[in-house]
Design a protein around this motif. Structure first.
Motif, PDB file in Angstrom:
ATOM      1  N   GLU A  36       0.852  -1.193   0.000  1.00  0.00           N
ATOM      2  CA  GLU A  36       0.000   0.000   0.000  1.00  0.00           C
ATOM      3  C   GLU A  36       0.889   1.244   0.000  1.00  0.00           C
ATOM      4  OE1 GLU A  36      -2.689  -0.459   3.241  1.00  0.00           O
ATOM      5  OE2 GLU A  36      -3.811  -2.044   2.220  1.00  0.00           O
ATOM      6  N   ILE A  37       0.998   1.834  -1.172  1.00  0.00           N
ATOM      7  CA  ILE A  37       1.824   3.031  -1.331  1.00  0.00           C
ATOM      8  C   ILE A  37       0.985   4.090  -2.050  1.00  0.00           C
ATOM      9  CG2 ILE A  37       4.076   1.884  -1.392  1.00  0.00           C
ATOM     10  CD1 ILE A  37       3.854   1.933  -4.471  1.00  0.00           C
ATOM     11  N   PRO A  38       1.326   5.357  -1.900  1.00  0.00           N
ATOM     12  CA  PRO A  38       0.544   6.394  -2.586  1.00  0.00           C
ATOM     13  C   PRO A  38       0.879   6.432  -4.074  1.00  0.00           C
ATOM     14  CG  PRO A  38       2.322   7.391  -1.343  1.00  0.00           C
ATOM     15  CD  PRO A  38       2.382   5.926  -1.043  1.00  0.00           C
ATOM     16  N   CYS A  39       0.129   5.702  -4.855  1.00  0.00           N
ATOM     17  CA  CYS A  39       0.448   5.541  -6.277  1.00  0.00           C
ATOM     18  C   CYS A  39      -0.817   5.126  -7.020  1.00  0.00           C
ATOM     19  CB  CYS A  39       1.521   4.453  -6.407  1.00  0.00           C
ATOM     20  SG  CYS A  39       2.125   4.242  -8.100  1.00  0.00           S
ATOM     21  N   ASN A  40      -1.060   5.725  -8.168  1.00  0.00           N
ATOM     22  CA  ASN A  40      -2.250   5.323  -8.923  1.00  0.00           C
ATOM     23  C   ASN A  40      -2.188   5.524 -10.440  1.00  0.00           C
ATOM     24  OD1 ASN A  40      -2.466   8.051  -9.266  1.00  0.00           O
ATOM     25  ND2 ASN A  40      -4.524   8.248  -8.431  1.00  0.00           N
ATOM     26  N   PRO A  41      -1.020   5.711 -11.048  1.00  0.00           N
ATOM     27  CA  PRO A  41      -1.021   5.921 -12.506  1.00  0.00           C
ATOM     28  C   PRO A  41      -1.719   4.801 -13.267  1.00  0.00           C
ATOM     29  CG  PRO A  41       1.145   6.384 -11.602  1.00  0.00           C
ATOM     30  CD  PRO A  41       0.325   5.809 -10.477  1.00  0.00           C
ATOM     31  N   CYS A  42      -1.678   3.590 -12.765  1.00  0.00           N
ATOM     32  CA  CYS A  42      -2.317   2.485 -13.495  1.00  0.00           C
ATOM     33  C   CYS A  42      -3.821   2.725 -13.638  1.00  0.00           C
ATOM     34  CB  CYS A  42      -2.041   1.150 -12.814  1.00  0.00           C
ATOM     35  SG  CYS A  42      -2.565   1.071 -11.094  1.00  0.00           S
ATOM     36  N   CYS A  74      -1.092   0.313 -19.145  1.00  0.00           N
ATOM     37  CA  CYS A  74      -0.841   0.413 -17.694  1.00  0.00           C
ATOM     38  C   CYS A  74       0.569  -0.087 -17.348  1.00  0.00           C
ATOM     39  CB  CYS A  74      -1.889  -0.360 -16.908  1.00  0.00           C
ATOM     40  SG  CYS A  74      -2.013  -2.099 -17.376  1.00  0.00           S
ATOM     41  N   ALA A  75       1.023  -1.128 -18.042  1.00  0.00           N
ATOM     42  CA  ALA A  75       2.351  -1.686 -17.732  1.00  0.00           C
ATOM     43  C   ALA A  75       3.453  -0.676 -18.056  1.00  0.00           C
ATOM     44  CB  ALA A  75       2.567  -2.979 -18.508  1.00  0.00           C
ATOM     45  N   GLY A  76       3.210   0.159 -19.069  1.00  0.00           N
ATOM     46  CA  GLY A  76       4.216   1.149 -19.455  1.00  0.00           C
ATOM     47  C   GLY A  76       4.283   2.340 -18.513  1.00  0.00           C
ATOM     48  N   VAL A  77       3.202   2.597 -17.772  1.00  0.00           N
ATOM     49  CA  VAL A  77       3.216   3.769 -16.892  1.00  0.00           C
ATOM     50  C   VAL A  77       3.464   3.417 -15.429  1.00  0.00           C
ATOM     51  CG1 VAL A  77       1.616   5.017 -18.402  1.00  0.00           C
ATOM     52  CG2 VAL A  77       0.717   3.811 -16.403  1.00  0.00           C
ATOM     53  N   CYS A  78       3.404   2.154 -15.086  1.00  0.00           N
ATOM     54  CA  CYS A  78       3.562   1.765 -13.674  1.00  0.00           C
ATOM     55  C   CYS A  78       4.990   2.029 -13.202  1.00  0.00           C
ATOM     56  CB  CYS A  78       3.223   0.280 -13.509  1.00  0.00           C
ATOM     57  SG  CYS A  78       3.702  -0.350 -11.889  1.00  0.00           S
ATOM     58  N   PRO A  79       5.174   2.928 -12.223  1.00  0.00           N
ATOM     59  CA  PRO A  79       6.536   3.220 -11.770  1.00  0.00           C
ATOM     60  C   PRO A  79       7.183   2.058 -11.039  1.00  0.00           C
ATOM     61  CG  PRO A  79       4.921   4.386 -10.424  1.00  0.00           C
ATOM     62  CD  PRO A  79       4.160   3.732 -11.533  1.00  0.00           C
ATOM     63  N   GLY A  80       6.373   1.141 -10.526  1.00  0.00           N
ATOM     64  CA  GLY A  80       6.925  -0.004  -9.799  1.00  0.00           C
ATOM     65  C   GLY A  80       7.264  -1.175 -10.695  1.00  0.00           C
ATOM     66  N   LEU A  81       7.037  -1.042 -12.007  1.00  0.00           N
ATOM     67  CA  LEU A  81       7.247  -2.151 -12.954  1.00  0.00           C
ATOM     68  C   LEU A  81       6.537  -3.404 -12.438  1.00  0.00           C
ATOM     69  CD1 LEU A  81      11.041  -1.685 -13.826  1.00  0.00           C
ATOM     70  CD2 LEU A  81       9.071  -0.415 -14.662  1.00  0.00           C
ATOM     71  N   ALA A  82       5.325  -3.199 -11.941  1.00  0.00           N
ATOM     72  CA  ALA A  82       4.605  -4.289 -11.268  1.00  0.00           C
ATOM     73  C   ALA A  82       3.541  -4.921 -12.148  1.00  0.00           C
ATOM     74  CB  ALA A  82       3.946  -3.739  -9.991  1.00  0.00           C
ATOM     75  N   ILE A  83       3.417  -4.444 -13.394  1.00  0.00           N
ATOM     76  CA  ILE A  83       2.347  -4.957 -14.260  1.00  0.00           C
ATOM     77  C   ILE A  83       2.963  -5.677 -15.457  1.00  0.00           C
ATOM     78  CG2 ILE A  83       0.281  -4.373 -15.577  1.00  0.00           C
ATOM     79  CD1 ILE A  83      -0.047  -1.896 -13.879  1.00  0.00           C
ATOM     80  N   PHE A  84       2.434  -6.841 -15.732  1.00  0.00           N
ATOM     81  CA  PHE A  84       2.904  -7.660 -16.854  1.00  0.00           C
ATOM     82  C   PHE A  84       1.692  -8.006 -17.715  1.00  0.00           C
ATOM     83  CE2 PHE A  84       5.319  -8.250 -13.041  1.00  0.00           C
ATOM     84  CZ  PHE A  84       6.632  -8.081 -13.459  1.00  0.00           C
ATOM     85  N   ILE A  85       1.932  -8.190 -19.005  1.00  0.00           N
ATOM     86  CA  ILE A  85       0.846  -8.595 -19.893  1.00  0.00           C
ATOM     87  C   ILE A  85       1.118 -10.032 -20.322  1.00  0.00           C
ATOM     88  CG2 ILE A  85      -0.466  -8.062 -21.974  1.00  0.00           C
ATOM     89  CD1 ILE A  85      -0.469  -5.792 -19.847  1.00  0.00           C
ATOM     90  N   VAL A  86       0.152 -10.882 -20.075  1.00  0.00           N
ATOM     91  CA  VAL A  86       0.323 -12.306 -20.356  1.00  0.00           C
ATOM     92  C   VAL A  86      -0.720 -12.734 -21.380  1.00  0.00           C
ATOM     93  CG1 VAL A  86       0.160 -14.625 -19.357  1.00  0.00           C
ATOM     94  CG2 VAL A  86       1.286 -12.795 -18.072  1.00  0.00           C
ATOM     95  N   ASP A  87      -0.274 -13.531 -22.347  1.00  0.00           N
ATOM     96  CA  ASP A  87      -1.208 -14.093 -23.331  1.00  0.00           C
ATOM     97  C   ASP A  87      -1.023 -15.610 -23.350  1.00  0.00           C
ATOM     98  OD1 ASP A  87      -2.880 -14.747 -25.359  1.00  0.00           O
ATOM     99  OD2 ASP A  87      -1.989 -13.400 -26.856  1.00  0.00           O
ATOM    100  N   GLU A  88      -2.034 -16.293 -22.818  1.00  0.00           N
ATOM    101  CA  GLU A  88      -1.971 -17.753 -22.761  1.00  0.00           C
ATOM    102  C   GLU A  88      -2.809 -18.392 -23.869  1.00  0.00           C
ATOM    103  OE1 GLU A  88      -2.189 -19.418 -18.680  1.00  0.00           O
ATOM    104  OE2 GLU A  88      -2.494 -17.345 -18.031  1.00  0.00           O
ATOM    105  N   SER A  89      -3.260 -17.572 -24.822  1.00  0.00           N
ATOM    106  CA  SER A  89      -4.192 -18.086 -25.841  1.00  0.00           C
ATOM    107  C   SER A  89      -3.498 -18.411 -27.161  1.00  0.00           C
ATOM    108  CB  SER A  89      -5.288 -17.037 -26.100  1.00  0.00           C
ATOM    109  OG  SER A  89      -4.738 -15.898 -26.739  1.00  0.00           O
ATOM    110  N   ILE A  90      -2.177 -18.372 -27.183  1.00  0.00           N
ATOM    111  CA  ILE A  90      -1.442 -18.499 -28.451  1.00  0.00           C
ATOM    112  C   ILE A  90      -1.549 -19.899 -29.054  1.00  0.00           C
ATOM    113  CG2 ILE A  90       0.913 -18.500 -29.410  1.00  0.00           C
ATOM    114  CD1 ILE A  90       1.519 -16.203 -27.477  1.00  0.00           C
TER     115      ILE A  90
END
Ligand code: SF4
Ligand code: SF4
Length: 274
Positions: A36-42, A74-90
């Motif tokens: 819990e940190i003061p952050c919300n760009p996502c 969202c993954a590009g703006v997250c300052p914590g580098l905490a967001i990943f994009i996953v595609d399991e449908s390939i």
């Protein structure tokens, strides 16, 4: 456990994984943000409303998987580098994972890299299939093709070890200190989208304290309230002006120490009046 090791546990990962049905349908974001940190760009960045607005700036982000298209904004703006994009449908037993990557040099499409787990251990070799977001503000995303059953182990990658090690060695001590060795496009205040180039321009115009830079550019006035960028801006001012960093006037901190909704003050006012 997370706070001791910095490594996301299986239980935490499970708590943010979309349902198997959603995961099979196409790309989705996975938000591994558990502090819990003061952050919300996502939440602000998502054009599809797939990350719910926060009641409080310290809340954890909450994804609505059915609204998520896996666009990666969202993954590009997250300052914590905490967001990943996953595609399991390939199909064919493969999956794709897009990882925010802040280092240079960026890998190129077709490169083979070492995909590593959250602790930095090699998991498998992986092929880079896409590098996106390079010309935009924010962090580039590097997409890897990996085995489907390993996709949730892999959260980073290493390029050819020789290349990674040789990069700093090619740079002399003087060059490293040189202000020009810093990329102008590097974000220094992620909350307000202010780059090193923006700050440099202001310093060269004569704004040489952190507060002056803040007032004219808004750097440090976002959700993190200069906790991250304040010392970086002071360091940059010192590099450009040649003044020791301890002599650069720091930013003044006044309450409130975190952003609050206007209703908070209105409630306080009502209490006083009644
Ligand atoms: S990947 Fe795109 S659609 Fe999904 S949460 Fe992030 S910004 Fe929204
Ligand atoms: S932008 Fe990143 S670090 Fe900030 S709240 Fe969202 S997921 Fe967490």
């Amino acid at each position: 456990m997370l706070y001791e090791t910095g490594i996301v546990t299986d239980d935490l990962l499970e708590s943010v994984l979309p349902s198997p049905g959603r995961r099979a349908r196409g790309p989705y974001a996975i938000i591994e943000c558990f502090q819990e940190i003061p952050c919300n760009p996502c939440t602000i960045s998502c054009p599809f409303g797939a990350i719910l607005p926060m009641g409080d700036i310290n809340d954890l982000p909450e994804l609505v998987p059915d609204l998520c298209t896996g666009c990666g904004i969202c993954a590009g703006v997250c300052p914590g580098l905490a967001i990943f994009i996953v595609d399991e449908s390939i199909g064919d037993g493969r999956a794709a994972i897009s990882i925010p990557y802040e280092f240079v040099p960026l890998p190129a499409k077709g490169d083979t890299v070492s995909a590593v787990d959250r602790a930095g251990n090699h998991v498998t070799d992986a092929t880079v299939t896409r590098v996106s977001g390079v010309k935009k503000k924010g962090t580039p995303l590097v997409t890897l093709s990996v085995p489907l059953d390993l996709v949730h182990q892999i959260r980073f990658f290493q390029q050819d070890k020789q290349l990674a090690v040789s990069q700093p060695l090619m740079t002399s001590e003087k060059e490293r200190e040189d202000k020009q060795s810093l990329s102008e496009a590097t974000l220094i205040c992620r909350c307000e989208g202010i780059t090193i180039g923006d700050v440099r321009k202001l310093v060269e115009e004569g704004y040489t304290t952190v507060d002056e830079i803040k007032r004219i550019s808004r750097a440090g006035m976002g959700p993190c309230q200069a906790r991250t960028c304040g010392p970086l801006i002071a360091d940059l001012i010192a590099r450009i002006t040649g003044v020791p960093v301890e002599d650069v006037e720091p930013s003044a901190h006044r309450p409130p120490v975190k952003p609050l909704p206007i209703s908070f003050f209105m409630e306080e006012e009502s209490d006083v009046l009644t």
